[in-house]
Write a protein that holds these residues in place. Structure first.
Motif, PDB file in Angstrom:
ATOM      1  N   VAL A  86      89.460  68.179  37.735  1.00  0.00           N
ATOM      2  CA  VAL A  86      89.505  67.152  36.690  1.00  0.00           C
ATOM      3  C   VAL A  86      90.820  67.226  35.906  1.00  0.00           C
ATOM      4  O   VAL A  86      91.611  68.150  36.079  1.00  0.00           O
ATOM      5  CB  VAL A  86      88.256  67.233  35.780  1.00  0.00           C
ATOM      6  CG1 VAL A  86      87.014  66.819  36.554  1.00  0.00           C
ATOM      7  CG2 VAL A  86      88.091  68.621  35.195  1.00  0.00           C
ATOM      8  N   GLY A 110      87.698  62.803  34.327  1.00  0.00           N
ATOM      9  CA  GLY A 110      87.752  63.386  32.986  1.00  0.00           C
ATOM     10  C   GLY A 110      86.763  64.513  32.813  1.00  0.00           C
ATOM     11  O   GLY A 110      86.459  65.239  33.761  1.00  0.00           O
ATOM     12  N   CYS A 111      86.233  64.659  31.597  1.00  0.00           N
ATOM     13  CA  CYS A 111      85.290  65.744  31.318  1.00  0.00           C
ATOM     14  C   CYS A 111      84.647  65.448  29.968  1.00  0.00           C
ATOM     15  O   CYS A 111      85.369  65.134  29.003  1.00  0.00           O
ATOM     16  CB  CYS A 111      86.040  67.071  31.273  1.00  0.00           C
ATOM     17  SG  CYS A 111      85.040  68.441  30.642  1.00  0.00           S
ATOM     18  N   ASN A 139      88.809  73.289  28.823  1.00  0.00           N
ATOM     19  CA  ASN A 139      88.293  71.929  29.077  1.00  0.00           C
ATOM     20  C   ASN A 139      88.637  71.017  27.904  1.00  0.00           C
ATOM     21  O   ASN A 139      87.770  70.479  27.214  1.00  0.00           O
ATOM     22  CB  ASN A 139      86.762  71.964  29.238  1.00  0.00           C
ATOM     23  CG  ASN A 139      86.298  72.804  30.395  1.00  0.00           C
ATOM     24  OD1 ASN A 139      86.865  73.859  30.655  1.00  0.00           O
ATOM     25  ND2 ASN A 139      85.272  72.363  31.092  1.00  0.00           N
ATOM     26  N   GLU A 197      78.133  67.431  30.176  1.00  0.00           N
ATOM     27  CA  GLU A 197      77.045  66.515  30.545  1.00  0.00           C
ATOM     28  C   GLU A 197      76.270  66.987  31.771  1.00  0.00           C
ATOM     29  O   GLU A 197      75.168  66.508  32.023  1.00  0.00           O
ATOM     30  CB  GLU A 197      77.608  65.103  30.772  1.00  0.00           C
ATOM     31  CG  GLU A 197      78.509  64.991  31.985  1.00  0.00           C
ATOM     32  CD  GLU A 197      79.207  63.634  32.054  1.00  0.00           C
ATOM     33  OE1 GLU A 197      80.253  63.474  31.394  1.00  0.00           O
ATOM     34  OE2 GLU A 197      78.716  62.753  32.769  1.00  0.00           O
ATOM     35  N   GLU A 224      77.876  77.193  30.177  1.00  0.00           N
ATOM     36  CA  GLU A 224      77.860  75.881  29.515  1.00  0.00           C
ATOM     37  C   GLU A 224      76.421  75.369  29.385  1.00  0.00           C
ATOM     38  O   GLU A 224      76.185  74.321  28.786  1.00  0.00           O
ATOM     39  CB  GLU A 224      78.694  74.865  30.300  1.00  0.00           C
ATOM     40  CG  GLU A 224      80.193  75.121  30.212  1.00  0.00           C
ATOM     41  CD  GLU A 224      81.006  74.264  31.176  1.00  0.00           C
ATOM     42  OE1 GLU A 224      80.446  73.356  31.802  1.00  0.00           O
ATOM     43  OE2 GLU A 224      82.219  74.531  31.306  1.00  0.00           O
ATOM     44  N   MET A 285      84.151  65.288  38.679  1.00  0.00           N
ATOM     45  CA  MET A 285      84.604  66.075  39.831  1.00  0.00           C
ATOM     46  C   MET A 285      84.455  65.257  41.117  1.00  0.00           C
ATOM     47  O   MET A 285      85.272  65.361  42.036  1.00  0.00           O
ATOM     48  CB  MET A 285      83.764  67.356  39.955  1.00  0.00           C
ATOM     49  CG  MET A 285      84.049  68.379  38.878  1.00  0.00           C
ATOM     50  SD  MET A 285      85.551  69.283  39.280  1.00  0.00           S
ATOM     51  CE  MET A 285      85.680  70.365  37.848  1.00  0.00           C
TER      52      MET A 285
HETATM   53 FE1  SF4 Z   1      83.422  68.727  32.384  1.00  0.00          FE
HETATM   54 FE2  SF4 Z   1      80.986  69.615  32.859  1.00  0.00          FE
HETATM   55 FE3  SF4 Z   1      82.192  68.120  34.695  1.00  0.00          FE
HETATM   56 FE4  SF4 Z   1      83.031  70.629  34.229  1.00  0.00          FE
HETATM   57  S1  SF4 Z   1      81.072  70.025  35.064  1.00  0.00           S
HETATM   58  S2  SF4 Z   1      84.289  68.782  34.434  1.00  0.00           S
HETATM   59  S3  SF4 Z   1      82.650  70.814  32.037  1.00  0.00           S
HETATM   60  S4  SF4 Z   1      81.597  67.450  32.630  1.00  0.00           S
END
Ligand code: SF4
Ligand code: 13P
Length: 324
Positions: A86, A110-111, A139, A197, A224, A285
């Motif tokens: 990402v 994105g993220c 992140n 998320e 996370e 991703m």
């Molecule tokens: Fe962001 Fe979670 Fe996706 Fe990793 S898994 S890129 S922390 S949304």
């Protein structure tokens, strides 16, 4: 069963346990093209553990968690880096390689954590908590890193927090990572309310159901995840730490409470382990595909650029982390 075509066929052996033969012809053209383009352009592909197996096992040169990708990005001896991951990962690679071409195959990767906080938020936090150091998860955008004292990843967060030698730190933007680290240290941690998320959706009830359905299963949860999920797991660690745990402990059955491709990628190396696969997809991703990696190398897109003034300050926070 459809046989794998001869081109790139040797690579199919690596992934045959996780990619059905009928799907392979859809990948093999792009894989051949990407391998040739990498040679032509003197390019390397860095891929995060959440990339799909045809990327992770067939075209990537360097794979790992966020920390490993940052560390290895510093050692890259190539003209072009393609980041299969990402946007914040591509920015980190660019920060550490300002002279190199860094490409991300889809700018929309994105993220939710990176989106949860801005540079202005950090400036306000500094006013509210004068003198309290700010530890920023990787992140985040380069602008947010530039306002921070030091970065961390899920793989080194406790060490980073404790390296500062203070009683209180601000750790952002992942509230759950902050709470999970707070449970392991005497340092007081002030958190922000950002969430991943993907990981925020796992619940303790999911774990109890898994244990009931699959007696003896080892449950590994990414930090996370909410603290109550981590509390019910057998182990919690970064994606690399989870992968190492499977290699070291060789559980008969395991479930990884994390992004879906992770189990596929680890399963390839551990045919003896039974992977139970409830998982969540990261839509960001999953924007990275073989087709857009190929297009990135063919068309030199999308260039990752960072304002030099922001980059200098953001680089300091990343390098300070890497020095630990
Ligand atoms: Fe962001 Fe979670 Fe996706 Fe990793 S898994 S890129 S922390 S949304
Ligand atoms: P790590 O690979 O550092 O554990 O990070 C997980 C993640 O969610 C990255 O986006």
């Amino acid at each position: 069963m459809t046989a794998a075509p001869p081109s790139a066929a040797y690579l199919y052996e690596r992934v045959r346990r996780v990619i059905p033969p009928i799907e392979w012809p859809a990948f093999s053209d792009d894989i051949d093209a990407i391998l040739a383009l990498k040679r032509e352009r003197n390019a390397v592909i860095l891929a995060h553990n959440y990339q799909t197996p045809e990327i992770f096992h067939c075209v990537a040169d360097i794979v790992g968690d966020s920390l490993a990708l940052a560390r290895r990005a510093m050692e890259v001896d190539a003209d072009v880096i393609v980041l299969a991951g990402v946007h914040f990962m591509a920015e980190t690679a660019k920060l550490l390689n300002p002279q190199k071409t860094v490409l991300i195959p889809d700018l929309g990767a994105g993220c939710s954590l990176a989106d949860s906080i801005t540079a202005e938020d950090i400036r306000l936090l500094r006013q509210r908590y004068p003198g309290v150091p700010i530890v920023t998860y990787v992140n985040t955008s380069a602008e947010v890193k530039a306002e921070s004292d030091i970065c961390c990843t899920s793989g080194n967060a406790k060490a980073v927090v404790e390296s500062l030698g203070v009683a209180r730190v601000i750790m952002l933007p992942d509230e759950y990572l902050a709470q999970n680290i707070a449970a392991q240290t005497d340092v007081e941690i002030i958190a922000w309310q950002g969430h991943c998320e993907v990981h925020e959706r796992f619940t303790p009830a999911d774990i109890r159901q898994l244990r009931e359905d699959h007696p003896g299963v080892s449950v590994l949860a990414h930090p996370e995840c909410p603290p109550e999920v981590v509390a019910e797991a057998d182990f919690s660690g970064s994606t690399a730490a989870m992968s190492d745990y499977v290699g070291r402990e060789k559980p008969a059955r395991v479930v990884l409470m994390t992004e879906c491709s992770m189990s596929d990628n680890v399963a390839v190396a551990h045919p003896e382990v039974d992977f139970i696969r409830p998982c969540d997809l990261c839509p960001h991703m999953k924007r990275i595909t073989l087709a857009n990696i190929r297009a990135a190398l063919e068309q030199n897109r999308h260039l990752v650029t960072i304002d030099p003034q922001v980059a200098d300050r953001a680089r300091r926070a990343v390098e300070r982390m890497l020095a630990i």
